[in-house]
Design a protein around this motif. Structure first.
Motif, short mmCIF file in Angstrom:
data_model
loop_
_atom_site.label_atom_id
_atom_site.label_comp_id
_atom_site.label_asym_id
_atom_site.label_seq_id
_atom_site.Cartn_x
_atom_site.Cartn_y
_atom_site.Cartn_z
N LYS A 37 0.84 -1.20 0.00
CA LYS A 37 0.00 0.00 0.00
C LYS A 37 0.88 1.25 0.00
N ASP A 38 0.21 2.39 -0.15
CA ASP A 38 0.82 3.70 0.05
C ASP A 38 1.99 3.98 -0.90
N GLY A 39 1.95 3.42 -2.09
CA GLY A 39 2.97 3.73 -3.07
C GLY A 39 4.34 3.14 -2.82
N LYS A 40 4.42 2.16 -1.94
CA LYS A 40 5.72 1.53 -1.67
C LYS A 40 6.19 0.76 -2.90
N PRO A 41 7.49 0.67 -3.12
CA PRO A 41 8.00 0.02 -4.33
C PRO A 41 7.80 -1.49 -4.31
N PHE A 42 7.77 -2.06 -5.50
CA PHE A 42 7.75 -3.51 -5.67
C PHE A 42 9.15 -3.96 -6.07
N PHE A 43 9.70 -4.89 -5.33
CA PHE A 43 11.03 -5.41 -5.62
C PHE A 43 10.92 -6.73 -6.36
N LEU A 44 11.54 -6.80 -7.52
CA LEU A 44 11.50 -8.03 -8.30
C LEU A 44 12.10 -9.19 -7.50
N PRO A 45 11.41 -10.33 -7.42
CA PRO A 45 11.93 -11.46 -6.67
C PRO A 45 13.05 -12.17 -7.43
N ASP A 46 13.90 -12.88 -6.68
CA ASP A 46 15.04 -13.55 -7.31
C ASP A 46 14.69 -14.92 -7.89
N PHE A 47 13.44 -15.37 -7.72
CA PHE A 47 13.06 -16.71 -8.19
C PHE A 47 12.34 -16.67 -9.54
N SER A 48 12.27 -15.51 -10.16
CA SER A 48 11.57 -15.41 -11.44
C SER A 48 12.29 -14.45 -12.36
N ASP A 49 12.33 -14.81 -13.65
CA ASP A 49 12.88 -13.92 -14.68
C ASP A 49 11.79 -13.26 -15.51
N CYS A 50 10.54 -13.52 -15.15
CA CYS A 50 9.43 -12.95 -15.92
C CYS A 50 8.24 -12.69 -15.00
N VAL A 51 8.27 -11.56 -14.31
CA VAL A 51 7.13 -11.15 -13.49
C VAL A 51 6.26 -10.23 -14.34
N GLU A 52 4.99 -10.58 -14.46
CA GLU A 52 4.07 -9.82 -15.29
C GLU A 52 3.01 -9.12 -14.46
N TYR A 53 2.60 -7.94 -14.93
CA TYR A 53 1.52 -7.19 -14.30
C TYR A 53 0.18 -7.70 -14.83
N GLU A 54 -0.83 -7.69 -13.97
CA GLU A 54 -2.21 -7.91 -14.36
C GLU A 54 -3.02 -6.85 -13.61
N THR A 55 -3.49 -5.85 -14.33
CA THR A 55 -4.20 -4.73 -13.72
C THR A 55 -5.66 -5.12 -13.46
N GLU A 56 -6.13 -4.84 -12.24
CA GLU A 56 -7.47 -5.29 -11.88
C GLU A 56 -8.22 -4.25 -11.07
N LEU A 57 -9.53 -4.22 -11.26
CA LEU A 57 -10.40 -3.46 -10.38
C LEU A 57 -10.52 -4.23 -9.07
N VAL A 58 -10.40 -3.52 -7.95
CA VAL A 58 -10.44 -4.13 -6.63
C VAL A 58 -11.56 -3.49 -5.82
N VAL A 59 -12.37 -4.31 -5.17
CA VAL A 59 -13.38 -3.78 -4.25
C VAL A 59 -13.03 -4.22 -2.84
N ARG A 60 -13.42 -3.39 -1.88
CA ARG A 60 -13.12 -3.68 -0.47
C ARG A 60 -14.41 -4.00 0.27
N ILE A 61 -14.42 -5.15 0.94
CA ILE A 61 -15.58 -5.60 1.70
C ILE A 61 -15.76 -4.72 2.94
N ASN A 62 -17.02 -4.36 3.24
CA ASN A 62 -17.26 -3.47 4.38
C ASN A 62 -18.15 -4.05 5.47
N ARG A 63 -18.44 -5.36 5.38
CA ARG A 63 -19.24 -6.00 6.44
C ARG A 63 -19.05 -7.50 6.37
N LEU A 64 -19.36 -8.17 7.46
CA LEU A 64 -19.23 -9.63 7.57
C LEU A 64 -20.33 -10.32 6.79
N GLY A 65 -19.96 -11.40 6.07
CA GLY A 65 -20.97 -12.11 5.32
C GLY A 65 -20.58 -13.53 4.97
N LYS A 66 -21.58 -14.39 4.84
CA LYS A 66 -21.38 -15.79 4.46
C LYS A 66 -22.59 -16.22 3.64
#
Length: 204
Positions: A37-66
């Motif tokens: 969160k908060d604009g912190k950087p993403f550090f490429l991991p050492d176990f992959s030579d091909c990290v890809e972005y997948e841009t997604e819409l995200v919603v945040r749950i605001n109450r308990l439910g089942k």
């Protein structure tokens, strides 16, 4: 807090990944340690030579439910943001070819940057009528429209809540449109909902 994510939810992305449409939402989870969160950087991991972005819409749950009925699912969220579902694509390919679970290629530490959340009522938009995009180094690389989802947000929440109790603060990644690609050290990623910048960070 948990991150519930959906795979294969945009037809054109399914085409580019050579995957057929699914009859039900494909659900997987990322651990809390995946969150950035908060604009912190993403550090490429050492176990992959091909990290890809997948841009997604995200919603945040605001109450308990089942076992939430789809017609009531809209009561369980009020905000949306942009998130990146980082995927170690080379590792995913190896695991899939071996018939092994591929949780680690999606759920590794810091694989889920999320931007600031916008109140849908305040911006006067329905969750299924949102345009979003990702710019890398000032160039648009991915665009999406939530109305093109195969499974809309309310269906996703209803289906996911059959298996997981959703709690306040849980995040739902709703799937990526076409245009995924590799990130490199030094890239600046900026995510927008409509024309509002909500996500902004660097790859290190």
């Amino acid at each position: 807090m948990k991150i519930i994510a959906i795979g294969w939810n945009y037809p054109k992305h399914n085409e580019e990944m050579e995957n057929a449409r699914n009859a039900r939402p494909v659900i997987f989870c990322k651990p809390e340690t995946a969150l950035i969160k908060d604009g912190k950087p993403f550090f490429l991991p050492d176990f992959s030579d091909c990290v890809e972005y997948e841009t997604e819409l995200v919603v945040r749950i605001n109450r308990l439910g089942k076992n939430i009925a789809e017609k009531f699912a809209g009561r369980y969220y009020a905000e949306a943001s942009i998130g990146i579902d980082f995927t170690a694509r080379d590792l995913q390919k190896q695991l899939r070819e071996a018939g092994s679970p591929w949780d680690i290629c999606k759920g590794f530490d810091n694989s889920a940057p999320v931007g600031k959340f916008l109140n849908l009522e305040n911006i006067g938009k329905d969750v299924q009528d949102l345009h979003f995009r990702l710019d890398i180094n000032g160039t648009t690389v991915q665009k999406g429209y939530s109305g093109n989802m195969i499974f809309p947000v309310d269906k996703i929440i209803s289906e996911a809540s059959r298996y997981f109790t959703v709690k306040t603060g849980d995040l739902i990644f709703t799937g990526t449109p076409e245009g995924v690609g590799k990130v490199n050290i030094g890239d600046r990623l900026q995510g927008y909902i409509e024309d509002e910048l909500v996500l902004d960070f660097y790859v290190r």
